[in-house]
Design a protein around this motif. Structure first.
Motif, PDB file in Angstrom:
ATOM      1  N   VAL A   1     -16.180  -5.266   0.947  1.00 39.63           N
ATOM      2  CA  VAL A   1     -16.844  -6.183  -0.009  1.00 39.63           C
ATOM      3  C   VAL A   1     -16.233  -5.858  -1.288  1.00 39.63           C
ATOM      4  O   VAL A   1     -15.597  -4.697  -1.656  1.00 39.63           O
ATOM      5  CB  VAL A   1     -18.337  -5.783  -0.249  1.00 39.63           C
ATOM      6  CG1 VAL A   1     -18.602  -4.394  -0.466  1.00 39.63           C
ATOM      7  CG2 VAL A   1     -19.056  -6.779  -0.824  1.00 39.63           C
ATOM      8  N   GLY A   2     -16.356  -6.893  -2.148  1.00 35.98           N
ATOM      9  CA  GLY A   2     -16.282  -6.630  -3.700  1.00 35.98           C
ATOM     10  C   GLY A   2     -15.190  -7.253  -4.212  1.00 35.98           C
ATOM     11  O   GLY A   2     -14.992  -7.945  -5.289  1.00 35.98           O
ATOM     12  N   GLU A   3     -13.863  -7.586  -3.427  1.00 39.49           N
ATOM     13  CA  GLU A   3     -12.802  -8.297  -3.906  1.00 39.49           C
ATOM     14  C   GLU A   3     -11.812  -8.853  -2.593  1.00 39.49           C
ATOM     15  O   GLU A   3     -12.054  -8.341  -1.444  1.00 39.49           O
ATOM     16  CB  GLU A   3     -11.482  -7.069  -4.481  1.00 39.49           C
ATOM     17  CG  GLU A   3     -12.065  -6.475  -5.555  1.00 39.49           C
ATOM     18  CD  GLU A   3     -10.887  -6.498  -6.624  1.00 39.49           C
ATOM     19  OE1 GLU A   3     -10.498  -7.356  -7.170  1.00 39.49           O
ATOM     20  OE2 GLU A   3     -10.411  -4.979  -6.649  1.00 39.49           O
ATOM     21  N   PRO A   4     -11.230  -9.702  -2.931  1.00 37.06           N
ATOM     22  CA  PRO A   4     -10.409 -10.415  -1.807  1.00 37.06           C
ATOM     23  C   PRO A   4      -9.633  -9.039  -1.047  1.00 37.06           C
ATOM     24  O   PRO A   4      -9.133  -8.204  -1.815  1.00 37.06           O
ATOM     25  CB  PRO A   4      -9.481 -11.266  -2.508  1.00 37.06           C
ATOM     26  CG  PRO A   4     -10.081 -11.649  -3.605  1.00 37.06           C
ATOM     27  CD  PRO A   4     -10.891 -10.582  -3.995  1.00 37.06           C
TER      28      PRO A   4
ATOM     29  N   LEU B   1     -10.631 -16.216   0.436  1.00 39.24           N
ATOM     30  CA  LEU B   1     -11.165 -16.217  -1.026  1.00 39.24           C
ATOM     31  C   LEU B   1      -9.957 -15.932  -1.697  1.00 39.24           C
ATOM     32  O   LEU B   1      -9.105 -14.959  -1.580  1.00 39.24           O
ATOM     33  CB  LEU B   1     -12.387 -14.964  -1.264  1.00 39.24           C
ATOM     34  CG  LEU B   1     -13.879 -15.698  -0.703  1.00 39.24           C
ATOM     35  CD1 LEU B   1     -13.993 -16.710  -1.712  1.00 39.24           C
ATOM     36  CD2 LEU B   1     -13.896 -15.950   0.519  1.00 39.24           C
TER      37      LEU B   1
ATOM     38  N   THR C   1     -26.108  -8.593 -14.195  1.00 37.69           N
ATOM     39  CA  THR C   1     -24.709  -8.480 -13.818  1.00 37.69           C
ATOM     40  C   THR C   1     -24.021  -9.106 -15.075  1.00 37.69           C
ATOM     41  O   THR C   1     -24.701  -9.790 -15.648  1.00 37.69           O
ATOM     42  CB  THR C   1     -24.646  -9.390 -12.446  1.00 37.69           C
ATOM     43  OG1 THR C   1     -23.424  -9.261 -12.011  1.00 37.69           O
ATOM     44  CG2 THR C   1     -25.168 -10.787 -12.565  1.00 37.69           C
TER      45      THR C   1
ATOM     46  N   ILE D   1     -25.634  -4.767  -6.470  1.00 42.43           N
ATOM     47  CA  ILE D   1     -26.445  -5.626  -5.233  1.00 42.43           C
ATOM     48  C   ILE D   1     -26.429  -5.053  -3.897  1.00 42.43           C
ATOM     49  O   ILE D   1     -27.069  -4.978  -2.986  1.00 42.43           O
ATOM     50  CB  ILE D   1     -26.170  -7.036  -5.411  1.00 42.43           C
ATOM     51  CG1 ILE D   1     -27.003  -7.944  -4.695  1.00 42.43           C
ATOM     52  CG2 ILE D   1     -24.663  -7.219  -5.169  1.00 42.43           C
ATOM     53  CD1 ILE D   1     -28.479  -7.976  -4.855  1.00 42.43           C
TER      54      ILE D   1
ATOM     55  N   TRP E   1     -17.819 -11.992   2.233  1.00 42.25           N
ATOM     56  CA  TRP E   1     -17.961 -12.559   0.791  1.00 42.25           C
ATOM     57  C   TRP E   1     -19.453 -12.867   0.492  1.00 42.25           C
ATOM     58  O   TRP E   1     -20.184 -13.532   1.229  1.00 42.25           O
ATOM     59  CB  TRP E   1     -17.260 -13.643   0.742  1.00 42.25           C
ATOM     60  CG  TRP E   1     -17.199 -14.335  -0.562  1.00 42.25           C
ATOM     61  CD1 TRP E   1     -16.495 -14.219  -1.760  1.00 42.25           C
ATOM     62  CD2 TRP E   1     -17.968 -15.411  -0.986  1.00 42.25           C
ATOM     63  NE1 TRP E   1     -16.923 -14.737  -2.894  1.00 42.25           N
ATOM     64  CE2 TRP E   1     -17.810 -15.475  -2.533  1.00 42.25           C
ATOM     65  CE3 TRP E   1     -18.919 -16.091  -0.368  1.00 42.25           C
ATOM     66  CZ2 TRP E   1     -18.621 -16.526  -3.058  1.00 42.25           C
ATOM     67  CZ3 TRP E   1     -19.604 -17.076  -1.065  1.00 42.25           C
ATOM     68  CH2 TRP E   1     -19.298 -17.321  -2.559  1.00 42.25           C
ATOM     69  N   TRP E   2     -19.746 -12.254  -0.823  1.00 44.22           N
ATOM     70  CA  TRP E   2     -21.239 -12.634  -1.322  1.00 44.22           C
ATOM     71  C   TRP E   2     -21.089 -12.325  -2.756  1.00 44.22           C
ATOM     72  O   TRP E   2     -20.062 -11.527  -3.318  1.00 44.22           O
ATOM     73  CB  TRP E   2     -22.246 -12.100  -0.368  1.00 44.22           C
ATOM     74  CG  TRP E   2     -22.255 -10.466  -0.413  1.00 44.22           C
ATOM     75  CD1 TRP E   2     -21.263  -9.863   0.356  1.00 44.22           C
ATOM     76  CD2 TRP E   2     -23.285  -9.651  -0.856  1.00 44.22           C
ATOM     77  NE1 TRP E   2     -21.488  -8.485   0.250  1.00 44.22           N
ATOM     78  CE2 TRP E   2     -22.754  -8.284  -0.321  1.00 44.22           C
ATOM     79  CE3 TRP E   2     -24.633  -9.961  -1.440  1.00 44.22           C
ATOM     80  CZ2 TRP E   2     -23.605  -7.184  -0.623  1.00 44.22           C
ATOM     81  CZ3 TRP E   2     -25.356  -8.856  -1.789  1.00 44.22           C
ATOM     82  CH2 TRP E   2     -24.793  -7.497  -1.386  1.00 44.22           C
TER      83      TRP E   2
ATOM     84  N   GLU F   1     -25.749 -12.889  -7.023  1.00 44.48           N
ATOM     85  CA  GLU F   1     -26.823 -13.947  -7.073  1.00 44.48           C
ATOM     86  C   GLU F   1     -27.023 -14.626  -5.704  1.00 44.48           C
ATOM     87  O   GLU F   1     -28.183 -15.248  -5.387  1.00 44.48           O
ATOM     88  CB  GLU F   1     -25.717 -15.224  -7.746  1.00 44.48           C
ATOM     89  CG  GLU F   1     -25.576 -14.999  -9.071  1.00 44.48           C
ATOM     90  CD  GLU F   1     -24.096 -14.218  -9.693  1.00 44.48           C
ATOM     91  OE1 GLU F   1     -23.551 -13.449  -8.537  1.00 44.48           O
ATOM     92  OE2 GLU F   1     -23.936 -14.264 -10.558  1.00 44.48           O
TER      93      GLU F   1
ATOM     94  N   ASP G   1     -15.458  -8.742   6.607  1.00 48.26           N
ATOM     95  CA  ASP G   1     -14.953  -8.748   5.383  1.00 48.26           C
ATOM     96  C   ASP G   1     -16.233  -9.823   4.860  1.00 48.26           C
ATOM     97  O   ASP G   1     -15.921 -10.976   4.973  1.00 48.26           O
ATOM     98  CB  ASP G   1     -13.716  -9.596   5.221  1.00 48.26           C
ATOM     99  CG  ASP G   1     -13.283  -9.972   3.904  1.00 48.26           C
ATOM    100  OD1 ASP G   1     -13.835  -9.625   2.831  1.00 48.26           O
ATOM    101  OD2 ASP G   1     -12.045 -10.649   3.718  1.00 48.26           O
TER     102      ASP G   1
ATOM    103  N   LYS H   1     -13.954  -2.265  -8.639  1.00 48.98           N
ATOM    104  CA  LYS H   1     -13.578  -3.628  -9.174  1.00 48.98           C
ATOM    105  C   LYS H   1     -12.318  -3.504 -10.149  1.00 48.98           C
ATOM    106  O   LYS H   1     -12.624  -2.664 -11.058  1.00 48.98           O
ATOM    107  CB  LYS H   1     -14.503  -4.723  -9.747  1.00 48.98           C
ATOM    108  CG  LYS H   1     -15.325  -4.906  -8.600  1.00 48.98           C
ATOM    109  CD  LYS H   1     -15.912  -6.456  -9.229  1.00 48.98           C
ATOM    110  CE  LYS H   1     -16.581  -7.108  -8.028  1.00 48.98           C
ATOM    111  NZ  LYS H   1     -17.891  -6.456  -7.676  1.00 48.98           N
TER     112      LYS H   1
END
Ligand code: 6R9
Length: 687
Positions: free
Chosen positions: A426-429, A552, A314, A360, A453-454, A457, A451, A649
């Motif tokens: 997922v991926g962005e706010p 976030l 990453t 991921i 958030w992760w 890692e 929604d 993104k």
């Protein structure tokens, strides 16, 4: 920290009971438009229907709080109860987990289920077959062309996996060896991941959109025994010659002393014929020539819970990519459990995640999480807008998808989507108005949105709604998953309680946490555990509202400091897109003589709306009204489209360069989904 208490919830439920969850279609965007304070956003609750909640795994805030409390007070007990539902050849030792997240107290170390002996491929396939699901479809594959598809039951998938596993064993791949996978979204991609897992090899999937240069860098770093690829792939109308890219990387790596034994190549007929494929005898092997001849039975390599399962590179903010290492046992339990609860998974569900296995999301929530639950998974080879923008919804209808997980940048057309039950993001706010669009239009105001958030890692979801458990707030990822202790700290690393905003960290380990960076434990410690000793630092900013909901605000390197005011780019973006004529916005900071930093906003308009001076003024006004005059953009730059990675993104790094006119420093733009966007933006900047 402050959780929304049960009584709080009930009070809200009472006061909001006049607001039915299925209220009308595409209602006017409310609350966030012009002049309303942000406080009303926090108070904007959206409820699941009573019927949905009743049937959900976690039907109420009370149930969540009960489970969450136990997961925090007794993590060992909580997680070992769940782990016991999986197959272990031998049970883990006395201690369920051990951890040290504090760099000042020695090396950072996280272990879960150490001493437990298992195999994740066995748990994904054999176990489900033994429990009677052998004939259930594991994978539905939808090709680039609408009339090309296929499927595999759990039994058939196991046979394919075993054949490949046997081939790899015969070709010298041993437990602990690394295998690089450079494949598009064919069924062969999860098949190869599972085959590696079956024999204890460590897979490293490289997204088949990375350049030869990036692939080379990864080959040099992890020195794979073999590379698995295919000759080509069609994305929309475009044919990508993957073998050419692999060849370039392999010949360069062998000149640098790293020679890869074999390159197993799948013939993806619909994109390119064998005869047209570059070939190096001795090294290259056609998959179809050898794999189908191998036995369909292959013994499992039993591994320790802490043996590595995969590494996934990453990008960091600087320097070479980081090889994030995930191990077997904790990752297995964590992805399975987060999948089950965040999507409220039921046996009858059909699940589609649009992410590529090169990220991921495709590891945890295309392959492992769903298969561990015995789910039916849809895989799609192509792009969302081919042959037209209705493709995604055509796929949803064709397979009767009930759980749909995506980055919410797709278009909606005439399809029914009646099958949908839960949506994931997922991926962005996701800003409140995108949330409402996703909820009202895609989900017909019927489907809860998870929604999630992760990060690469974290292995799995960290902060996410559990559909049906509590009301949602458009734009908030809500509460932590079981066992996760998010904390918000200030610059000095001090935890802030109650309503606040700051840096998002995690206290204590969770089973899905990454254990190290490949061959660079020191970088692991300095990047993630040194900024705020005692905590894992996510790199994201976050605020918590008066009800304990988490919001976030984007990477902390995306924070703009205007005259001493900290402004999250996401906040400004969210204000801009609440304007009915603004479809998407990306905000970056630029140097400003007086204010230190100024705000530079790229905006994409709703289809058919022309850009004008009046519109510019009203966009600025929206931000002034919603955040304050200090947050008003200094410059609005009309962008017909924004530069995005293939995983969706927005590449702010490039936008920053365009904004500050450092055009000779654009850097690598080859990983963009459409590099021509950059030149279009530069031209518009000058006009
Ligand atoms: C899963 C994934 C991680 C970064 C993360 C954050 C952003 C992901 C988000 C989100 C707000 C969400 N991010 N999900 N921000 N809300 N629901 O995307 O992993 O590629 O490692 O990116 O993505 O900034 O730090 P990865």
């Amino acid at each position: 920290r402050k959780n929304l208490s049960t009584t709080d919830h009930l009070r809200h439920v009472e006061s909001m009971s006049t607001l039915p969850s299925g209220a009308g279609k595409i209602p006017k965007l409310n609350a966030v438009i012009l002049g309303e304070s942000l406080a009303s956003e926090e108070d904007d609750l959206v409820f699941s229907s009573h019927d949905f909640s009743q049937k959900a795994h976690v039907p109420s805030p009370e149930k969540y709080l009960e489970m969450y409390k136990r997961s925090i007070e007794d993590p060992g007990g909580f997680w070992s109860d769940i782990a016991s539902e999986f197959y272990w050849k031998e049970k883990w030792g006395e201690q369920v987990y051990s951890e040290n997240l504090d760099v000042t107290k020695g090396n950072v170390k996280i272990e879960w289920f150490k001493g437990g002996i298992t195999n994740i491929c066995y748990n994904c396939l054999d176990k489900n077959i033994e429990s009677g699901n052998g004939d259930k479809v594991a994978l539905h594959w939808e090709g680039n062309e609408p009339d090309v598809d296929g499927s595999l039951t759990y039994t058939q998938l196991l046979e394919r996996v075993c054949q490949l596993a046997n081939f790899m064993k015969e070709n010298g791949v041993r437990k602990g060896d690394t295998v690089i996978i450079y494949l598009p979204m064919l069924m062969e991609l999860p098949i190869t991941m599972l085959a590696c897992a079956r024999i204890g090899a460590v897979h490293s999937v490289v997204f088949a959109g990375y350049s030869a240069e990036s692939l080379l860098q990864r080959i040099m770093d992890c020195k794979p025994k073999i590379v698995v690829t295919c000759n080509a792939v069609k994305r929309g109308k475009k044919v990508l010659n993957l073998k050419e890219i692999v060849d370039a990387a392999l010949s360069e790596s062998s000149q640098n002393g790293i020679s890869v034994g074999s390159c197993l190549t799948y013939e993806n007929e619909s994109a390119m014929k064998k005869e047209d494929t570059n070939w190096q005898n001795g090294r290259d092997i056609w998959w179809q020539d050898v794999v189908p001849k191998c036995s369909t039975m292959c013994d499992v390599a039993w591994v320790d819970a802490e043996d590595p399962l995969f590494l996934l590179y990453t990008s960091g903010s600087t320097g070479k990519p980081k090889g994030v290492v995930h191990t077997t046992g904790g990752y297995m339990i964590y992805t399975a459990t987060t999948f089950k609860y965040a999507f409220d998974y039921k046996e009858s569900d059909i699940y589609w995640c649009t992410a590529d296995c090169g990220w991921i999301t495709g590891h945890s929530y295309v392959t492992y999480g769903p298969l561990l639950n015995g789910a039916t998974v849809v895989l799609y080879e192509g792009v969302p807008n081919y042959p037209d923008s209705g493709r995604c919804w055509e796929i949803v209808d064709k397979y009767k998808v009930t759980l749909f997980y995506t980055a919410p940048t797709l278009y909606v057309t005439r399809y029914s989507r009646k099958s949908l039950r839960v949506l994931g993001s997922v991926g962005e706010p996701i800003n409140p108005s995108a949330w409402r669009w996703f909820f009202n239009v895609v989900g017909d105001s019927r489907c809860p949105i998870s929604d999630t958030w992760w990060q690469t890692e974290t292995g799995g979801f960290m902060i996410t709604p559990l559909p049906g458990a509590w009301p949602q707030k458009p734009g908030s990822a809500t509460y932590p998953f079981f066992g996760v202790r998010p904390v918000i700290v200030d610059e000095k690393g001090k935890e802030i309680e109650g309503e606040c905003s700051g840096y998002l960290c995690v206290k204590k380990s969770w089973p899905g946490a990454f254990r190290t960076l490949y061959k660079d434990h020191e970088r692991y410690e300095t990047t993630y555990f040194s900024a705020f000793p005692g905590y894992y630092f996510s790199g994201d900013g976050c605020s918590r509202d008066k009800h304990g909901y988490h919001w976030l605000t984007g990477r902390v390197d995306d924070v703009i400091n205007v005259s001493g005011h900290r402004i999250g780019t996401a906040e400004v973006e969210s204000a801009l897109v609440s304007h009915p004529q603004c479809a998407e916005a990306a905000v970056v900071g630029v140097e400003h003589e007086v204010k230190g930093q100024g705000i530079y906003a790229f905006v994409t308009l709703v289809d058919g709306v022309p850009y004008s001076e009046d519109l510019r003024e009203s966009l600025v006004l929206v931000v002034r009204n919603q955040i304050g005059a200090f947050a008003a953009p200094d410059r609005i730059h009309w962008a017909p489209s924004l530069p995005k990675t293939r995983s969706g993104k927005i590449m702010r790094r490039i936008l920053r360069k365009i904004a500050s006119r450092q055009l000779d420093e654009l850097g690598d733009i080859s990983t963009l989904a459409d590099p021509s966007v950059v030149h279009q933006l530069i031209t518009l900047a000058d006009s």
